[in-house]
Enzyme design. Structure first.
Site, PDB file in Angstrom:
ATOM      1  N   LEU A 100      26.326   8.667  21.608  1.00 47.37           N
ATOM      2  CA  LEU A 100      24.816   8.928  21.671  1.00 47.37           C
ATOM      3  C   LEU A 100      24.326   8.311  20.390  1.00 47.37           C
ATOM      4  O   LEU A 100      23.159   8.030  20.121  1.00 47.37           O
ATOM      5  CB  LEU A 100      24.648  10.503  21.686  1.00 47.37           C
ATOM      6  N   ASP A 101      24.938   8.511  19.111  1.00 51.43           N
ATOM      7  CA  ASP A 101      24.264   7.961  17.934  1.00 51.43           C
ATOM      8  C   ASP A 101      23.954   6.483  18.038  1.00 51.43           C
ATOM      9  O   ASP A 101      22.938   5.899  17.663  1.00 51.43           O
ATOM     10  CB  ASP A 101      25.130   8.180  16.673  1.00 51.43           C
ATOM     11  N   VAL A 102      25.140   5.828  18.689  1.00 51.73           N
ATOM     12  CA  VAL A 102      24.931   4.305  18.829  1.00 51.73           C
ATOM     13  C   VAL A 102      23.774   3.954  19.903  1.00 51.73           C
ATOM     14  O   VAL A 102      22.855   3.032  19.756  1.00 51.73           O
ATOM     15  CB  VAL A 102      26.178   3.569  19.088  1.00 51.73           C
TER      16      VAL A 102
END
Length: 625
Positions: free
Chosen positions: A484-486
């Site tokens: 999710l960060d990416v």
């Protein structure tokens, strides 16, 4: 677009692609349904077949029904091999093309791209061997990159540039997704912690599966001491737990798992509250309880501009080169999400200036290093300028506001409410620069009451991602790859580009908001639709599980997987196993187990380079013509 009749400072939602039309002159590429949906949400008018398709399925990587001729449109000369053409509202036509791979490396679907680019290897680290992500992660990333390319190309046209076509590919999207892990694997020194199987989530005595989160070693120790864990395991466990974001595994002592296995959920919650740590039970896709929404929000603010400000958002011709050349981005980002968004804007030509604390970003020193600088940090921040600013200082906050007065974008991912507390929210910065695109990349986008910490693994746990990324025969568990960060970083860059285009078309300042929750919504949407259709949210047992060979693993395409599984390949070398499947008309590729080997992998010949510090660098995800 609404006329400029509102008073200065009035805010209203508008869309950057209003008045443009979408055509599909060629076969669909990876993530075609998601590309169509995002273009529609941004205001473009899709053809009727696309509307029907998107409403009915919107599966990332699925096929758009039918093929639509461009006919006599001016963009026809650029549409050969194009999957999407956007035109109208005074723009020259822009053709976008997305493929699984630009090279002849046998990468032809989600499974083979995940296998070759190292996604399977990173996702499987906690389990001790490569695992496919059951969600279409590479296709989803490709779709967002495709929309970014469209927005950047249209912005370049609006500023007097000559961009007519943009291309991207799923293999480059996959390499971008693992770029931090690849950089670390190719560094000149070893990892900060052991790279071995293990890690969260945890399970209580009643069977409640949960994630634990804290950024404070004191809170970590207090949590485990409250539950009675051994001191040695507590001390030794912090480092792998702390570095799980960077390494996609956390091989702490098994006794930590057995400790919580013997504790009730009530006691675990008490330990978290008493220590300052946070816990979040894994939600299923069926009970996640969060209404869907667009993955970003754009709000346009009308204002009266002096010539000093209006010149910033006029259609001034950019310098020769990339679409965002001549624009300036101020980035006050931490960890992955906001820095990746700014990194992508930099790859598109913007000058990116990082706002770092006194002494510089401490993550610059995070091992492993290349020429004394963290390889992982370089993967997200190479090429950026840096200015040290103490945001606790009145003087430095004034200096930051002065910097924002001359910028095009201000981007941050501070904790909720922090910007307003510091006097650095949109209203304060817009007072000096009404034409600013103010971008906030958050965890929860203020959509969830009493939300836990807005970090990757907590958002995965709360939104059912742990169920969506694993097939039915594996227990639900968030990936320790920072999915999710990416994806949140990709969506943040998409939102900024939409804001810049909207500003260029209206002369207004724009606020854009994106979040990890929005990324989770995008990634889990196909599974939620399957659930709504009564087909079951999860993929079947064994889905995208690599097949072992004598010296590694191979991954067949999704369409060939059932037939390939019937062959006994365990005693064959990988090359012979692939040849046997090819001889029977089946398509597969070798699974990359060691990311350092990607440098010499013929499937990516020449595409992975090294930067000035010697750190591995993945190729830019787009090509513009």
């Amino acid at each position: 677009m609404a006329s400029g009749t509102a008073s200065p400072g009035t805010k209203r939602a508008v869309r950057p692609l209003d008045g443009l039309r979408v055509h599909t002159p060629g076969p669909p590429g990876p993530g075609a349904g998601l590309v169509a949906e995002h273009l529609r949400l941004l205001g473009a008018e899709p053809p009727s077949a696309l509307v029907s398709h998107v409403a009915g399925s919107h599966v990332a990587g699925s096929h758009v029904a039918g093929s639509h001729a461009v006919g006599s449109h001016a963009v026809g000369s650029h549409a050969v091999g194009s999957h999407v053409v956007v035109e109208g509202a005074g723009f020259d036509g822009l053709a976008a093309r997305a493929v699984w791979s630009e090279a002849a490396g046998g990468l032809s679907d989600e499974a083979t791209v995940q296998a070759a680019t190292g996604i399977m290897a990173v996702h499987g680290r906690r389990d001790g061997g490569p695992r496919g992500i059951a969600a279409d992660y590479a296709a989803t990333a490709t779709a967002v990159l495709t929309v970014q390319g469209v927005l950047a190309g249209l912005l370049a046209q609006a500023r007097g540039g000559q961009v007519a076509q943009v291309s991207t590919s799923a293999d480059r999207a996959g390499l971008l997704a693992v770029s931090q892990y690849l950089a670390a694997a190719g560094a000149e020194e070893g990892e900060a912690a052991e790279l071995a199987p293990g890690g969260p989530p945890f399970t209580s005595a009643e069977g409640t599966v949960f994630e634990l989160e804290t950024l404070d070693p004191g809170a970590w120790a207090a949590f485990w001491r409250t539950l009675g864990a051994p001191e040695e395991a507590i001390r030794a466990g912090w480092r792998p737990f702390q570095f799980r974001y960077a390494m996609a595994c956390a091989p702490f002592a098994e006794v930590l798992h057995t400790t919580v296995n013997g504790c009730s959920w009530e006691r675990i919650r008490y330990a978290a509250e008493a220590s300052g740590a946070e816990v979040c039970p894994l939600r299923s896709l069926a009970d996640r309880g969060i209404a869907g929404a667009p993955p970003w929000a754009l709000t346009s603010y009308e204002a009266s501009y002096s010539s000093r400000y209006s010149s910033r958002c006029s259609s001034s011709t950019p310098p020769l080169g990339l679409p965002l050349a001549g624009l300036t981005v101020l980035e006050a980002g931490r960890r992955i999400q906001a820095p990746l968004s700014a990194h992508l804007l930099g790859l598109l030509g913007a000058e990116v200036v990082r706002i770092e604390p006194p002494g510089g970003d401490p993550l610059r020193g995070m091992p492993p290093a290349c020429s004394g600088i963290s390889a992982r940090w370089l993967a997200l921040n190479r090429g950026k300028k840096a200015v040290e600013v103490d945001i606790k200082s009145d003087h430095d906050r004034r200096r930051l506001r002065e910097m924002a007065a001359g910028a095009d974008v201000f981007l941050h991912n501070w904790a909720p409410g922090k910007a307003a507390e510091l006097g650095l929210d949109r209203e304060q910065l817009a007072a000096a620069n009404p034409a600013l695109v103010y971008a906030y990349t958050s965890g929860w986008a203020d959509r969830l009451h009493a939300a836990p910490m807005g970090t990757d693994f907590m958002v995965q746990a709360r939104t059912g991602v742990g169920e969506a990324v694993r097939p039915a025969d594996e227990p639900p568990a968030p990936s320790l790859m920072t999915l999710l960060d990416v994806l949140g970083g990709l969506l943040g860059a998409e939102a900024v580009l939409a804001g810049l285009l909207l500003r260029e078309r209206t002369g207004n300042g724009v606020r854009v908001d994106s979040s990890l929750l929005g990324a989770a919504d995008v990634l889990t949407a196909p599974a939620l639709r399957r659930l709504a259709d009564g087909r079951g949210a999860r993929r079947p047992a064994g889905f995208r599980r690599p097949l072992p060979t004598a010296d590694g693993w191979i991954a067949p395409t999704d369409s060939c997987a059932a037939a390939a599984a019937a062959y006994d390949l365990c005693e064959l070398p990988t090359a012979e196993a692939l040849a046997r499947l090819r001889a029977h008309g089946l398509t597969a590729t070798a699974v990359t187990a060691d990311l350092a080997a990607l440098h010499d992998d013929p499937r990516f010949a020449g595409s992975i380079s090294r930067d000035a510090h010697g750190a591995p660098a993945v190729p830019d995800p787009w090509s513009f013509l």
